[in-house]
Design a protein around this motif. Structure first.
Motif, PDB file in Angstrom:
ATOM      1  N   MET A   4       0.826  -1.192   0.000  1.00  0.00           N
ATOM      2  CA  MET A   4       0.000   0.000   0.000  1.00  0.00           C
ATOM      3  C   MET A   4       0.867   1.250   0.000  1.00  0.00           C
ATOM      4  N   ASN A   5       2.049   1.162   0.616  1.00  0.00           N
ATOM      5  CA  ASN A   5       2.938   2.312   0.652  1.00  0.00           C
ATOM      6  C   ASN A   5       3.358   2.725  -0.762  1.00  0.00           C
ATOM      7  N   LEU A   6       3.631   1.747  -1.619  1.00  0.00           N
ATOM      8  CA  LEU A   6       4.000   2.065  -2.995  1.00  0.00           C
ATOM      9  C   LEU A   6       2.848   2.737  -3.735  1.00  0.00           C
ATOM     10  N   PHE A   7       1.625   2.288  -3.494  1.00  0.00           N
ATOM     11  CA  PHE A   7       0.469   2.923  -4.115  1.00  0.00           C
ATOM     12  C   PHE A   7       0.353   4.369  -3.644  1.00  0.00           C
ATOM     13  N   SER A   8       0.469   4.594  -2.359  1.00  0.00           N
ATOM     14  CA  SER A   8       0.365   5.953  -1.817  1.00  0.00           C
ATOM     15  C   SER A   8       1.430   6.872  -2.410  1.00  0.00           C
ATOM     16  N   HIS A   9       2.628   6.356  -2.538  1.00  0.00           N
ATOM     17  CA  HIS A   9       3.723   7.137  -3.118  1.00  0.00           C
ATOM     18  C   HIS A   9       3.431   7.454  -4.591  1.00  0.00           C
ATOM     19  N   SER A  10       2.982   6.473  -5.350  1.00  0.00           N
ATOM     20  CA  SER A  10       2.662   6.675  -6.765  1.00  0.00           C
ATOM     21  C   SER A  10       1.490   7.636  -6.941  1.00  0.00           C
ATOM     22  N   VAL A  36      -6.575   7.764 -13.215  1.00  0.00           N
ATOM     23  CA  VAL A  36      -7.464   7.886 -12.056  1.00  0.00           C
ATOM     24  C   VAL A  36      -8.366   6.659 -11.947  1.00  0.00           C
ATOM     25  N   ILE A  37      -8.907   6.224 -13.080  1.00  0.00           N
ATOM     26  CA  ILE A  37      -9.762   5.025 -13.082  1.00  0.00           C
ATOM     27  C   ILE A  37      -8.965   3.807 -12.624  1.00  0.00           C
ATOM     28  N   ASP A  38      -7.739   3.663 -13.110  1.00  0.00           N
ATOM     29  CA  ASP A  38      -6.905   2.535 -12.689  1.00  0.00           C
ATOM     30  C   ASP A  38      -6.604   2.590 -11.198  1.00  0.00           C
ATOM     31  N   ALA A  39      -6.369   3.781 -10.674  1.00  0.00           N
ATOM     32  CA  ALA A  39      -6.120   3.912  -9.231  1.00  0.00           C
ATOM     33  C   ALA A  39      -7.351   3.472  -8.443  1.00  0.00           C
ATOM     34  N   GLN A  40      -8.533   3.841  -8.918  1.00  0.00           N
ATOM     35  CA  GLN A  40      -9.765   3.398  -8.264  1.00  0.00           C
ATOM     36  C   GLN A  40      -9.879   1.875  -8.302  1.00  0.00           C
ATOM     37  N   ASP A  41      -9.513   1.283  -9.423  1.00  0.00           N
ATOM     38  CA  ASP A  41      -9.540  -0.179  -9.544  1.00  0.00           C
ATOM     39  C   ASP A  41      -8.598  -0.836  -8.534  1.00  0.00           C
ATOM     40  N   VAL A  42      -7.420  -0.259  -8.348  1.00  0.00           N
ATOM     41  CA  VAL A  42      -6.461  -0.784  -7.366  1.00  0.00           C
ATOM     42  C   VAL A  42      -7.069  -0.740  -5.972  1.00  0.00           C
ATOM     43  N   LEU A  43      -7.657   0.386  -5.617  1.00  0.00           N
ATOM     44  CA  LEU A  43      -8.247   0.513  -4.277  1.00  0.00           C
ATOM     45  C   LEU A  43      -9.390  -0.477  -4.069  1.00  0.00           C
ATOM     46  N   ILE A  44     -10.218  -0.650  -5.079  1.00  0.00           N
ATOM     47  CA  ILE A  44     -11.313  -1.622  -4.983  1.00  0.00           C
ATOM     48  C   ILE A  44     -10.755  -3.028  -4.794  1.00  0.00           C
ATOM     49  N   THR A  45      -9.713  -3.346  -5.555  1.00  0.00           N
ATOM     50  CA  THR A  45      -9.090  -4.669  -5.455  1.00  0.00           C
ATOM     51  C   THR A  45      -8.513  -4.905  -4.071  1.00  0.00           C
ATOM     52  N   LEU A  46      -7.889  -3.892  -3.508  1.00  0.00           N
ATOM     53  CA  LEU A  46      -7.253  -4.044  -2.193  1.00  0.00           C
ATOM     54  C   LEU A  46      -8.252  -4.292  -1.064  1.00  0.00           C
TER      55      LEU A  46
END
Length: 99
Positions: free
Chosen positions: A1-7, A42-52
């Motif tokens: 999750m840290n890598l996602f937050s940084h990205s 932005v859509i891909d980031a939302q997909d990542v959060l949903i997946t997590l």
């Protein structure tokens, strides 16, 4: 999750530095403006959060190495999902809504 937050922070910083006129410029992705690319990210980031936050007991189908399948040919802008992303990005009209 840290890598996602940084990205995510890096993306938000880069997008915040864009002028409204920048959003209407070609992005370097065939057939996409900068606004289209930002919308896609932005859509891909939302997909990542949903997946997590979506629990499952199934075995993963990908790992960090196999997630990205890079092809030898760049996108031609003919994929139906490409067109959907362009229409979605255009619906925002005001670039501030994407930032």
């Amino acid at each position: 999750m840290n890598l996602f937050s940084h990205s995510w922070a890096a993306l938000r910083t880069a997008v915040a530095a864009l002028s409204d006129e920048d959003f209407a410029q070609p992005s370097g992705c065939t057939g996409w403006l900068v606004r289209d690319l930002v919308c896609h990210l932005v859509i891909d980031a939302q997909d990542v959060l949903i997946t997590l936050v979506t629990p499952t007991t199934r075995e993963p189908t990908r790992d960090a190495v196999t997630y990205w399948e890079v092809t030898d040919t760049p996108p031609a802008g003919e994929d139906p999902l490409d067109a959907l992303t362009v229409r979605l990005a255009a619906a925002y009209q005001d670039p501030g809504l994407l930032t």
